[in-house]
Design an enzyme around this catalytic site. Sequence first.
Site, mmCIF file in Angstrom:
data_model
loop_
_atom_site.group_PDB
_atom_site.id
_atom_site.type_symbol
_atom_site.label_atom_id
_atom_site.label_comp_id
_atom_site.label_asym_id
_atom_site.label_seq_id
_atom_site.Cartn_x
_atom_site.Cartn_y
_atom_site.Cartn_z
ATOM 1 N N TYR A 144 -1.177 -5.734 -9.026
ATOM 2 C CA TYR A 144 -1.557 -4.344 -9.301
ATOM 3 C C TYR A 144 -0.298 -3.508 -9.430
ATOM 4 C CZ TYR A 144 -3.607 0.304 -8.531
ATOM 5 O OH TYR A 144 -3.979 1.613 -8.650
ATOM 6 N N ASP A 239 8.314 -5.042 -9.245
ATOM 7 C CA ASP A 239 7.527 -3.957 -8.662
ATOM 8 C C ASP A 239 7.592 -4.108 -7.146
ATOM 9 O OD1 ASP A 239 5.689 -2.179 -7.689
ATOM 10 O OD2 ASP A 239 4.060 -2.770 -9.041
ATOM 11 N N LYS A 267 6.177 4.041 -1.322
ATOM 12 C CA LYS A 267 5.672 3.963 0.045
ATOM 13 C C LYS A 267 6.758 4.251 1.075
ATOM 14 C CE LYS A 267 1.888 0.952 -1.377
ATOM 15 N NZ LYS A 267 0.809 1.934 -1.325
#
Length: 421
Positions: A144, A239, A267
Site C-alpha cells: 500500500y 516506500d 509517521k
Amino acid sequence: MNRELSYKAFEEARQYIPGGVNSPVRALRAVGESPLFVDHAKGVTFTDIDGNEYIDFCLSWGVFIAGHANPVVQEAVQKAILNGTSYGIPTLLETQLARKVSELIPSMQQVRFVNSGTEAVMSAVRVARGFTNRNYIVKFEGCYHGHADHLLVAAGSGVATCGITSSAGVPDGFAQYTLVAPFNDKEAVDRIFSEYGDIIAAVIVEPVPANMGVVPEKNGFLQYLRDITLRYEALLIFDEVITGFRLTLGGAQKYYGITPDLTTVGKIVGGGFPAAAFGGRKEIMSMLAPEGPVYQAGTLSGNPIAMTAGLATLSILSEKDIYNNLNAKAEKFIAELQNILRPKGITISSVGNMFTPFFRKETPTNFREVSQSNQKEFARFWRYMLNNGVYLSPSQFEANFVSIQHTEKYLSDVLEITKGY
C-alpha cells in the site's frame, strides 16, 4: 468492558462523518466491533471515553516509537506552538530536520516535506517519471502506497481489509501505467521488464511490507530489484513511510544494506503530527519546482510544529543503543508470543520490532498467501485481546509495533493474557 459511551459517540459521528470515521479501518468492521473513542494516551497505553485502558501495539499505525505523549516531544511542541503554527514562509526548522534526515538516511541527499505518506509517494512517483521521461511504474500486490489514484491497484492496508482491490471513482485509465507483480517473485518482475523495461520509470516497494501484514523479503529480493532497475535505468523507490526510523535510524535500507534512488518517510518523522517527506539524489530532486519542471506544493508542508516534533523524536532515537535494546526486547517478546500461538495454528511473521500474527500455519511470502489466512479467527482473537485490555492493529493485513516504552512488565502481561486465548 463497558463501551457504552463509545457506542453512543459512534452513532453521533455517523450523522456527520461518512461511516463515522475519517479512515476506514478505524470502523473495526473487519473484526466485528464498533470503534473505540479515545480520551487520552500516555506511553504505551490509551484510555477510551468509557475509562477502559489498553496496552497499545498499533501506536497510531507505527507513529509512536517513542510512546504516546512523550515528554521530550510534548515540551518541545508546547514551546514551539507559542510562536505560531504555520506561516507559508520558510523557517530554520525545515532545514534542520531536512539536514537531520539526510544525515541519517544518506540516500536522501535532498528532502522535501509534505503532510502525509500519500503525498510523499505521489510526489516521488511524479519526480521519477519526470526524471526518466517514462510513464510506467511497477508495484507489488498487497503493498500500500497511499490512496493516490494510480496506486490503488492490488493494494493492501485498509483497501484489503475492506475487500477492495481498487476503488470506485478511479477511472481505469489512471492505473494503465501501473504494472503489478507478486512480492518476492523475481520471475514475474523479469517478465514485466522484458516487455516494458525501456518505458518503466520506477519500481516502488515497501522494503518490509507492512500493509499486508509483515511479510519479509526472501532470497535477496530487494537486492534483485536494485540490480534490475540499474540494468534498465529505472529508479528504485523505497516506500519507508512505515519503516523509516523504525528498524534502525537509517531505515530498512540500512537494515538490508541497499541504496534506493528515492525514499519516502512518514509517521515517525512527524513525531505525531501530519508530516512526511520524500528525497533522493540531488540530480533527481532538482527536477522539482522551482528548480525544475516537476510541480509539487503544500500550504502546511514543513510547518514548524511538525518539524519540531520530528526533530525531538529523532533526538530521542539517536541516543546510544536505543535500537539494539528495542529490537532485542521485541524479538524476545515475539519469540515467546510465537511459542504460545504456534500450537493453535498461528504463525508470527516479524522483522525487528514489527510483527503480525497470521492465522495460518506457514509464514506467508506474498499477498496471495496472506489472503488465505483465517480472517474470522483473527477477528475472534482480536476481540479477545481487546476485551482483556490489549489493542492490536485491527486487521489481518496490518503490522503491530513494539516501542521503546513497552516495558518488560507490559510485555509479560500481554503474554499471560495471550495464554488464555
